[in-house]
Design a protein around this motif. Structure first.
Motif, mmCIF file in Angstrom:
data_model
loop_
_atom_site.group_PDB
_atom_site.id
_atom_site.type_symbol
_atom_site.label_atom_id
_atom_site.label_comp_id
_atom_site.label_asym_id
_atom_site.label_seq_id
_atom_site.Cartn_x
_atom_site.Cartn_y
_atom_site.Cartn_z
ATOM 1 N N ASP C 234 0.823 -1.203 0.000
ATOM 2 C CA ASP C 234 0.000 0.000 0.000
ATOM 3 C C ASP C 234 0.860 1.257 0.000
ATOM 4 O O ASP C 234 2.096 1.184 0.037
ATOM 5 C CB ASP C 234 -0.955 -0.002 1.201
ATOM 6 C CG ASP C 234 -0.203 -0.219 2.501
ATOM 7 O OD1 ASP C 234 0.991 0.180 2.575
ATOM 8 O OD2 ASP C 234 -0.791 -0.790 3.449
ATOM 9 N N VAL C 235 0.181 2.379 -0.026
ATOM 10 C CA VAL C 235 0.846 3.672 -0.093
ATOM 11 C C VAL C 235 1.736 3.908 1.130
ATOM 12 O O VAL C 235 2.854 4.430 1.010
ATOM 13 C CB VAL C 235 -0.223 4.774 -0.228
ATOM 14 C CG1 VAL C 235 0.336 6.122 0.158
ATOM 15 C CG2 VAL C 235 -0.765 4.804 -1.644
ATOM 16 N N ALA C 236 1.276 3.468 2.281
ATOM 17 C CA ALA C 236 2.053 3.691 3.507
ATOM 18 C C ALA C 236 3.403 2.979 3.410
ATOM 19 O O ALA C 236 4.451 3.554 3.738
ATOM 20 C CB ALA C 236 1.262 3.188 4.716
ATOM 21 N N GLU C 237 3.364 1.751 2.921
ATOM 22 C CA GLU C 237 4.611 1.001 2.802
ATOM 23 C C GLU C 237 5.532 1.653 1.769
ATOM 24 O O GLU C 237 6.745 1.748 1.959
ATOM 25 C CB GLU C 237 4.312 -0.448 2.400
ATOM 26 C CG GLU C 237 5.556 -1.334 2.485
ATOM 27 C CD GLU C 237 5.357 -2.717 1.853
ATOM 28 O OE1 GLU C 237 4.199 -3.113 1.601
ATOM 29 O OE2 GLU C 237 6.385 -3.389 1.615
ATOM 30 N N LEU C 238 4.920 2.149 0.682
ATOM 31 C CA LEU C 238 5.699 2.809 -0.357
ATOM 32 C C LEU C 238 6.437 4.024 0.198
ATOM 33 O O LEU C 238 7.649 4.193 0.002
ATOM 34 C CB LEU C 238 4.780 3.218 -1.518
ATOM 35 C CG LEU C 238 5.433 4.008 -2.668
ATOM 36 C CD1 LEU C 238 6.521 3.186 -3.348
ATOM 37 C CD2 LEU C 238 4.393 4.450 -3.692
#
Lengths: 311, 543, 249
Positions: C234-238
């Motif tokens: 997800d965006v958070a991990e990115l």
């Protein structure tokens, strides 16, 4: 052996590309000196003196050096060349303009656009639009070199304390004069020079939707690019195009959004340091080159990314 | 803007083996008889050879007649065939079969046909043929009496919308006493001539195959120059006509290709992916280990043979080579027959030019002459082999053996063809085919393949893949046939993309490699392939 | 004013170059060769100056094997008045090219030399600048616009940040960038006419130029292919990865 790097600047500020050129010079045996030639450019010389690894700065201050005209700059470099084994400049439009003239006046070959130093006389440079790498050895006594900035990480701008030495200006050749300059006015950085590029592809769907891409770019302080498909579809103007027939970019971070990753596009961005791809098609070829891939709907993920960057 | 015009005795459309042989033979005859015959040859590719793609094992029969001293002239026929192998493949196994007699290649050469054409082009220029590559014949011109007056080259510099752009240069009219159409398989002007002059009246429909080819450089230890290997069977099912060729030649080069009959029924079939997975067969893959792929391309071939040969002449011109369809299918060779047809046509035209004002006349002697040559006999004898594959692979192989060995090609019957575009079954009646994912080493995706064809088209020009009815792709092709164009096109030209929740056809005309498969296989014949700006299309090196 | 235009026979821009497997050079066997695209722009610019009455004669020159005659014929089909081929089968590097052109300039006395900014084969981007140095002439590299006045030429140049305009004293050198113009299509009748235009052939020795290469090609290789990375959930991990692992934001 000593190398001389011709600094690039606007008489007030040292251009960052010089740091990459100094990095290349640092791979060559011997000290690195920097020449700052300009008009009222003492500040630049002071900045150059602080570059890590620079042993000496030469300052040539005269009105006719103010606009880095090749006709005036080249003879100055030639007049200093006797003390140097290597003369280098960044392969920017300014370096490319001046250095071959220097080489011709010295009757030596130039090695253009090097991306690696193999030894003091042997260098690697891309040819055929980067499809081939050539390792070339110069048999001339002096080496004149331009440095592809994406090939060398810049040295630190601070940390050095070189002496600044004034050198005499050569005469004004009187062959050319500066008329004017229209620099592209964009709040965003220039595509080929940006540290971060955010590009949109056909998946963006319309020119109105491109606002999503632009918003992310502004959040990252990035330039905006596009794939040929997006340009073809009329979402953005031609000069946004990244790819084989468009612009070649190699930023620190390249974010490809809704771009499938046609080879023609990859040719224009594959040298980026870090590539991020956001695409809903898990099979899209872009994921084969992306360091970080996010499979998902760009209309959901990109706004979420903007939000996450605020945190 | 008015079009300029130029006059020639003969204009040849197309710089392949047949067109070049026609032009060469005409100039040879003119020189022998000490008369002047002006010959102009135009070619849509950027240079002679740019659009030529073939296996190729070449039988030098026609070349021996055209240039008995071809060796001294440096013709690029360097690798003589030394061994013929024929394998029947199942998914995991391979069985060596006796090589059918038509596939014996003793005395033949493995070549790049593109390079042979480059060489023929040089010979033609030396003989005084005016050769103009980069100019596409876009239109047939007619006299008031309906006879062919010549051709016009395409306009250059039109915008996508068809308007005159800033660099617009109108096409040029090339007028000739006789116009030779040597467009190759499924020529776009030939197609219009078929209709205008009813040339296909009373003959079988032409049937086709698509050949997809790659050029590899392999490890020296795997290379056996002079070896030809053909396969039948897997990955085709028993109902589908197709097979592979693999030729070792020159310095560690291998030409590998797969031909699929375009009368296949399953719309899920993808000739491109069949070619890719064929390379994965245990009997094949080892050859490519440690090698690298150098080039890629595709081209349709005419496979109808004898019973599909149209009427060859009409007032003012004639057909030579594969646009008439002289391929010998069991031999999978057509360049010797193409050249022979051109040479024979040249003789007939030369006679016509000497006898009278040949303007608008019909070279009726050409088919008569052709019937007395080895070409006609050769095609007659093998006429029943390809249509017998309609019954499936095994019955066809059995039949072919009987036809070849027992009747020696002279069976007292002739089997017939049905048109390829009618063969597709609705997707609902067919099983989707699951193809393996490309590994990027031995097998590849379409885009990285097309990249190796060096194809390009000027972006700003009208789309050269025209649709008669723009609703057909979604309404018929997608709804009934699951969008077969996205599979049969070997260059990724046709894509269905999501537009606001609706699947719409997108045509990436720039990718086109001029194979003509879409013009042939589209189920309702809705796609009409017309010539793009001259110089566009693939730039095949060594293909 | 006479204008000299230099044209190079180079790999066609549609063709992808590839190193030979033994690394001794680039595999050019039977590949399509064309006029270097930047040189086409140079020829076009010269022709436009001629059409505008600023130039009297356009002379195209090329350096290389006999096949370069074809390139010169193309320049003449576009409209150049005559051609000069400096014929040699050996490798000619930019410095030697500049010296050969200088020798022709000494002979022909043009008021201007226009070249492409670089050739798409070796991508050196040197010849025009070197020629200007050898002649002691002014130069406008990366030209986007050229305005010829009395004894002067104004050149708008594509520089990194935008457009820079300089004024050059004639005689001068101009190197053409992509957006200077769009070259015309060559017309069939003009190709025929070009066959009859004069084409002189000289050798480097005739011009008294030593063309011995100064750069030795050690080897050529293919750039490393880029390996794929990881998929993020997800965006958070990115964002976390970009901040802490890649350190690019």
């Amino acid at each position: 052996m000593t190398s001389l790097v011709i600094a690039e600047h606007n008489n007030r500020q040292l251009n960052g590309a010089t740091l990459n050129a100094v990095a290349a010079a640092g791979r060559i045996t011997g000290d690195v000196h920097v020449l700052v030639a300009g008009q009222g450019c003492a500040d630049v010389a002071a900045q150059a003196a602080k570059i890590a690894g620079v042993a000496k700065v030469l300052l040539a201050d005269a009105a006719h050096y103010g606009n880095s005209l090749a006709e005036n700059l080249a003879p100055l470099v030639v007049s200093l060349a006797a003390n140097y084994s290597h003369l280098l400049a960044a392969a920017t439009t300014s370096g490319k303009n001046v250095m071959p003239r220097v080489a011709a006046l010295l009757d030596v070959a130039q090695v253009s656009d090097i991306i690696a130093v193999v030894s003091d006389d042997t260098f690697v440079r891309p040819i055929y639009a980067g499809n081939v790498l050539a390792t070339v050895q110069s048999i001339d006594a002096k080496k004149v070199i331009t440095v592809r900035v994406t090939g060398f990480d810049p040295v630190a701008a601070e940390g050095g304390s070189a002496a600044v030495e004034n050198v005499a200006a050569a005469a004004d050749a009187g062959l050319s004069s500066f008329v004017g300059e229209e620099l592209t006015k964009s709040s965003r950085p220039e595509l080929t020079a940006a540290d971060i590029v955010v590009s949109g592809g056909r998946g963006v769907g319309s020119s109105e939707n491109f606002a999503i891409i632009e918003k992310l770019a502004d959040k990252l302080g990035a330039a905006v690019g596009a794939s040929r498909a997006a340009v073809d579809a009329g979402y953005v103007p031609n000069d946004y195009q990244v790819g084989q027939t468009g612009k070649v970019v190699a930023p620190q971070l390249y974010v490809a959004i809704g771009i499938s990753g046609a080879i023609q596009h990859l040719a224009g961005m594959k040298d980026s340091k870090v590539i991020v791809a956001i695409n809903k098609d898990e099979e899209a070829p872009i994921f084969q080159v992306a360091d970080y891939g996010l499979v998902g709907d760009l209309f959901k993920e990109v706004p979420a990314l903007c939000e996450a960057l605020d945190k | 803007m008015e079009r300029e015009s130029m006059e020639f005795d003969v204009v040849v459309v197309g710089g392949g083996p047949s067109g070049l042989a026609t032009a060469i033979r005409l100039r040879q005859l003119a020189a022998e008889h000490d008369v002047e015959v002006s010959v102009c040859l135009i070619e849509k590719g950027s240079e002679i050879g740019a659009h030529i793609l073939s296996g190729a094992v070449i039988q030098p029969t026609a070349l021996n007649e055209l240039f008995p001293d071809w060796k001294e002239r440096g013709a690029p026929l360097k690798t003589a065939v030394t061994e013929d192998r024929f394998l029947f493949l199942t998914e995991q196994k391979s069985f060596r079969l006796p090589t059918p007699p038509q596939m014996h290649n003793h005395g033949n050469y493995i070549v790049s046909l593109g390079n042979v054409c480059r060489w023929l082009g040089q010979q033609a220029e030396a003989l005084g043929v005016d050769i103009y590559p980069g100019f596409a014949a876009a239109e047939v011109l007619y006299h008031g009496d309906g006879s062919v007056k010549g051709v016009a080259t395409g306009d250059m510099g039109r915008t996508k919308e068809g308007e005159e752009g800033p660099n617009f240069a109108p096409g040029m009219e090339l007028h000739a006493k006789q116009t030779i159409f040597a467009e190759g398989c499924r020529g776009s002007l030939t197609k219009t001539l078929f209709e205008r002059f009813d040339l296909r009246e009373g003959v079988d429909p032409q049937v086709y195959g698509i050949g997809i080819k790659e050029l590899w450089e392999i490890k020296p230890e795997h290379h056996q120059p002079g070896l030809t290997l053909h396969t039948a069977g897997w990955p085709m099912d028993m109902k589908t006509y197709g097979g592979s060729f693999l030729y070792h030649f020159e310095e560690n080069l291998v030409s590998v290709g797969f031909v699929v009959g375009l009368n296949y029924e399953n719309p899920y079939l993808s000739p491109f992916e069949e070619m890719q997975r064929y390379k994965m067969h245990p009997a094949i893959r080892g050859m490519f280990e440690g090698g690298r792929r150098l080039a890629y391309g595709a081209r349709a071939i005419s496979a109808g043979g004898y019973q599909s040969i149209p009427k060859l002449t009409f007032p003012g011109g004639l057909l030579v080579g594969d646009c008439a369809g002289f391929l010998n299918v069991p031999k999978i060779k057509g360049s010797h027959t193409a050249m022979k047809s051109g040479m024979t046509a040249a003789e007939a035209i030369f006679q016509l030019l000497q006898a009278e004002d040949a303007t608008g006349k019909e070279a009726v002697d050409y088919p008569h002459r052709l019937k007395t040559t080895w070409l006609w006999d050769e095609l007659y004898r093998v006429r029943n082999i390809k249509p017998s594959f309609h019954w499936g692979l095994l019955p066809a192989m059995a039949y072919s053996a009987v036809d070849t060995y027992l009747f020696r090609g002279k069976a007292p019957w002739t089997l017939h063809h049905t048109p390829d575009h009618e063969a597709l079954k609705p997707a609902a009646q067919c099983a989707p085919i699951e193809y393996p994912k490309p590994d990027g080493v031995l097998t590849f995706d379409r885009l990285s393949s097309v990249f190796l064809s060096n194809t390009n088209h000027e972006e700003e020009q009208p789309c050269h893949l025209t649709l008669k009815d723009s609703t057909v792709p979604e309404r018929l092709n997608l709804a009934i046939y699951a969008g077969p164009e996205q599979r049969y096109c070997p260059a990724g030209v046709y894509e269905f993309v999501d537009q606001g929740g609706q699947q719409k056809l997108r045509i990436n005309a720039q990718n086109c490699v001029h194979c003509k498969t879409c013009d042939i296989k589209d189920p309702s014949q809705n796609i009409n392939w017309v010539t793009p700006e001259g110089g566009g299309g693939p730039n095949y090196p060594n293909m | 004013m006479k204008i000299l235009v230099a044209v190079k026979r180079a790999i066609d821009y549609n063709v992808k170059a590839r190193p030979k497997s033994d690394g001794t050079g680039v595999d050019l066997a039977n590949v399509k060769m064309s006029m270097n695209p930047f040189d086409e722009i140079a020829v076009e610019e010269a022709l436009r100056l001629q059409e505008a009455g600023k130039a009297t004669e356009i002379v195209a020159l090329s350096i290389g094997p006999a096949a370069c005659q074809e390139t010169l014929r193309t320049a003449m089909a576009m409209g150049a008045d005559r051609g000069i081929l400096v014929q040699t089968d050996g490798e000619v590097q930019p410095l030697a090219v500049a010296k050969l052109i200088k020798a022709l300039v000494d002979k022909e006395q043009p008021g201007m030399v226009i070249l492409g900014k670089q050739a798409i084969d070796d991508d050196s981007n040197q010849t025009g600048q070197m020629l200007a140095g050898l002649l002691g002439w002014s130069i406008g590299t990366f030209a986007a616009r050229v305005e010829v006045g009395e004894g002067h030429v104004k050149v708008a140049r594509e520089v990194d940040g935008g457009i820079q305009t300089i004024d050059l004293k004639l005689p001068a050198i101009v190197t053409a960038d992509l957006r200077l113009n769009e070259p015309r299509y060559v017309k069939l009748p003009n190709i025929m006419k070009a066959k009859k235009k004069p084409l002189d052939i000289v050798s480097p020795a005739d011009l008294g130029v030593d063309i011995t290469p100064r750069l030795k090609l050690v080897k050529v290789s293919e750039p490393a292919a880029r390996a794929g990375g990881v998929k993020v959930a997800d965006v958070a991990e990115l964002v976390a990865k970009l901040r802490s692992e890649a350190k690019v934001i």
